[in-house]
Design a protein around this motif. Structure first.
Motif, mmCIF file in Angstrom:
data_model
loop_
_atom_site.group_PDB
_atom_site.id
_atom_site.type_symbol
_atom_site.label_atom_id
_atom_site.label_comp_id
_atom_site.label_asym_id
_atom_site.label_seq_id
_atom_site.Cartn_x
_atom_site.Cartn_y
_atom_site.Cartn_z
ATOM 1 N N GLN B 332 0.827 -1.209 0.000
ATOM 2 C CA GLN B 332 0.000 0.000 0.000
ATOM 3 C C GLN B 332 0.860 1.256 0.000
ATOM 4 O O GLN B 332 0.569 2.231 -0.698
ATOM 5 C CB GLN B 332 -0.949 -0.032 1.204
ATOM 6 C CG GLN B 332 -1.999 -1.112 1.026
ATOM 7 C CD GLN B 332 -2.862 -1.298 2.246
ATOM 8 O OE1 GLN B 332 -2.421 -1.151 3.369
ATOM 9 N NE2 GLN B 332 -4.112 -1.662 2.014
ATOM 10 N N VAL B 375 -6.174 3.926 -5.341
ATOM 11 C CA VAL B 375 -7.022 3.380 -4.277
ATOM 12 C C VAL B 375 -7.623 2.047 -4.721
ATOM 13 O O VAL B 375 -7.651 1.078 -3.958
ATOM 14 C CB VAL B 375 -8.120 4.390 -3.892
ATOM 15 C CG1 VAL B 375 -9.131 3.737 -2.976
ATOM 16 C CG2 VAL B 375 -7.503 5.591 -3.202
ATOM 17 N N LYS B 379 -6.788 -1.526 -2.933
ATOM 18 C CA LYS B 379 -7.802 -2.342 -2.265
ATOM 19 C C LYS B 379 -7.882 -3.720 -2.884
ATOM 20 O O LYS B 379 -8.027 -4.720 -2.195
ATOM 21 C CB LYS B 379 -9.167 -1.654 -2.372
ATOM 22 C CG LYS B 379 -9.401 -0.558 -1.366
ATOM 23 C CD LYS B 379 -10.883 -0.501 -0.978
ATOM 24 C CE LYS B 379 -11.099 0.422 0.190
ATOM 25 N NZ LYS B 379 -11.450 1.777 -0.225
#
Lengths: 188, 388
Positions: B332, B375, B379
């Protein structure tokens, strides 16, 4: 076995630090003491934390080159009184050399650690135009200069007069000659 | 290991344990867990005592003669060393953090002793000397008996600081770091070797720590050391374009760049062979990517696009390695960093477009698109769980 290694790993730093102290102490005892007059480096910035920065006022020193860093000085005199310091080596009683480890600045500058409570007293005395600071330094055979203690004595009348003359000479050399204003008839 | 409620429910749902076992686990954890708040209070109390001691000594500083002060300092050192020895001799199973905290205090007392010596004897020297001596004296203790991140961080910080101070002092005496960017200069090989070695210290530590991990009874310590050093390597490359950090920067002379890249590749192979498995492969890949980008930056590729591509190679490998090894957090972070770099690039490029409003609009649109994509990617593709 592991306990032995553990003991050695703990003992090594203790032994090393004690050794460092012993070496530093014995090195500090070497050399002869000389009294050198000093002046403050910058009256506004005299104290940085717990030490003072100052400039050595080597007696009788005539600079060949005003702006270079002095890396070596010949001290002439009878310890601890310095009669004269010179950049040429002739009949030196001791030779001071700039340390290669330390901060730049050569042999003109130094720092001296002072206890915080005494700091204000030192600062006031260094600012006092009637007092002269004398730094007792220890100069080793290899030339390393280490400050030992700082004392003060009142300046003599001759010293005060000489300083005032030098300050006046500097002011005069910096003064700019202002030409008289030229008045000419206005052009239309 | 903290057993969270979420995990317990997941295991019950998966049929690994039944409800009775789950409640027994809950009971056990409740009895044996140490509350975080209590540790925090203990830490605060210890800190207050420590600070109080320091103030008392400082207030009476000039009342105590220098020799006595140094003696007290040495006695404190001996006492903390003795306490450490006694803890181990008792055979007690000390908490790893507590053990490292004791090592840290011992090390800090040792380091401040040098400063104290300088103050009492009015000596001063370039900082690499006291730090270097400290490293020599304390490395066997820290590397031989450190248990976690605190000991690893302390040792690594001291090593890097000593190296940087020595580099600063040494180069200051011979003309400054600019000599390594002058392509015309003919520098002796020893100088290039020095520069290459000293800037590759984190890489060498990564390789060494990876090799030690399999051979030591304290693999956690070597793992932390390897991670810290790897982070330093990646940060160094990320900022190479911005600062002339020790040994980094485009346009450096070829001999230094080759030495750096060679050391990185050696470290990569050390990791590859001593840690077979996804995590080791990912780490080795990151080091290899840094080695390749180093060569690229040495080619003095100008322009914002070239810099961004080199940056993307390193961080893309970080992201890919994180996917391969299952490092969720790292993945991330890598996606975020790449997105940020892309956004910066879009602004850099937009400034060329005649400085018009069109350029800014395009940059803004690109920013939104990149953020949205980042994003989604983060995810959807992030590896589940943290298997480092």
């Amino acid at each position: 076995m592991k306990a032995l290694l553990w003991g050695v790993a703990l003992a090594l730093p203790l032994a090393g630090l004690t050794g460092s102290w012993a070496i530093t102490h014995s090195r500090a005892q070497q050399g002869t003491d000389w009294d050198v007059p000093i002046r403050g480096y910058d009256p506004r910035d005299l104290l940085r934390g717990h030490y003072i920065t100052f400039q050595y006022d080597w007696p009788g020193l005539k600079r060949e080159d005003e702006f270079g860093i002095i890396s070596e000085l010949c001290i002439i005199g009878q310890a601890p009184v310095v009669s004269r310091a010179s950049e040429l080596s002739q009949n030196c009683a001791a030779t001071a050399r700039m340390s290669s480890w330390g901060k730049g600045g050569g042999l003109e500058q130094g720092i001296f650690y002072v206890p915080q409570t005494a700091a204000q007293g030192y600062e006031d005395k260094l600012r006092d135009p009637k007092m002269k600071g004398i730094m007792r330094v220890r100069i080793r055979d290899d030339g390393l200069v280490t400050p030992q203690s700082l004392s003060f004595r009142p300046k003599s009348a001759a010293e005060i007069a000489a300083e005032e003359a030098a300050a006046k000479a500097e002011r005069d050399s910096l003064a700019v000659d202002v030409p008289p204003p030229v008045v000419s008839p206005a052009q239309n | 290991m903290q057993v969270s409620e979420r995990k317990l429910k997941a295991w019950v749902d998966a049929g690994l344990i039944d409800a009775t076992t789950a409640s027994r686990i809950r009971e056990h954890e409740a009895q044996t867990s140490r509350p975080l708040g209590l540790w925090a209070l203990v830490g605060l109390g210890a800190l207050a005592i420590g600070l109080g001691l320091v103030s008392v000594v400082a207030a009476n500083w000039d009342a105590i003669p220098g020799m006595a002060r140094l003696g007290i300092h040495l006695v404190l050192l001996a006492a903390s060393g003795g306490f450490l020895w006694w803890q181990q001799a008792r055979g007690g199973d000390i908490n790893a953090h507590f053990h490292d905290a004791l090592l840290f205090i011992f090390g800090a007392l040792g380091l401040t002793f040098f400063g104290h010596l300088g103050q009492v004897y009015q000596t001063s020297s370039s900082l690499w000397q006291p730090f270097g001596i400290w490293l020599l004296l304390f490395t066997p203790l820290l590397l031989g008996f450190g248990r976690g991140w605190l000991a690893a961080l302390m040792w690594m910080a001291a090593l890097c600081f000593t190296a940087q101070q020595h580099w600063d002092w040494y180069l200051g005496n011979i003309g400054g770091a600019g000599i390594f960017y002058d392509r015309e200069a003919r520098l002796p090989f020893s100088l290039s070797l020095y520069q290459g070695l000293i800037s590759s210290i984190p890489a060498i530590v990564v390789g060494g720590a990876a090799a030690m991990r399999g051979r030591s009874a304290r693999p956690e310590f070597w793992k932390k050391l390897e991670q810290i050093a790897l982070v330093l390597v990646v940060i160094w490359f990320s900022f190479a374009g911005l600062y002339r950090l020790i040994g980094a920067g485009a346009g450096m002379i070829v001999s230094v760049v080759l030495i750096q890249s060679l050391l990185l590749l050696i470290a990569a192979s050390a990791v590859w062979f001593s840690r077979p498995g996804n995590s080791g492969q990912a780490t080795a890949a990151i080091l290899a990517a840094c080695a390749i980008t180093n060569l690229g930056s040495a080619a003095a590729l100008e322009g914002s696009l070239a810099g961004a591509i080199l940056f993307a190679i390193v961080w893309g490998t970080v992201a890919g390695g994180a996917l391969h090894a299952g490092w969720r957090g790292v993945f991330q972070i890598a996606v975020g960093v790449l997105a940020l770099r892309l956004i910066i690039l879009s602004f850099e490029l937009a400034s060329d477009l005649l400085g018009s409003g069109v350029g800014l609009i395009l940059a803004g649109v690109a920013t939104l698109a990149i953020a949205f994509a980042a994003v989604r990617v983060s995810k959807r593709y992030a590896p589940k769980g943290d298997a480092t």
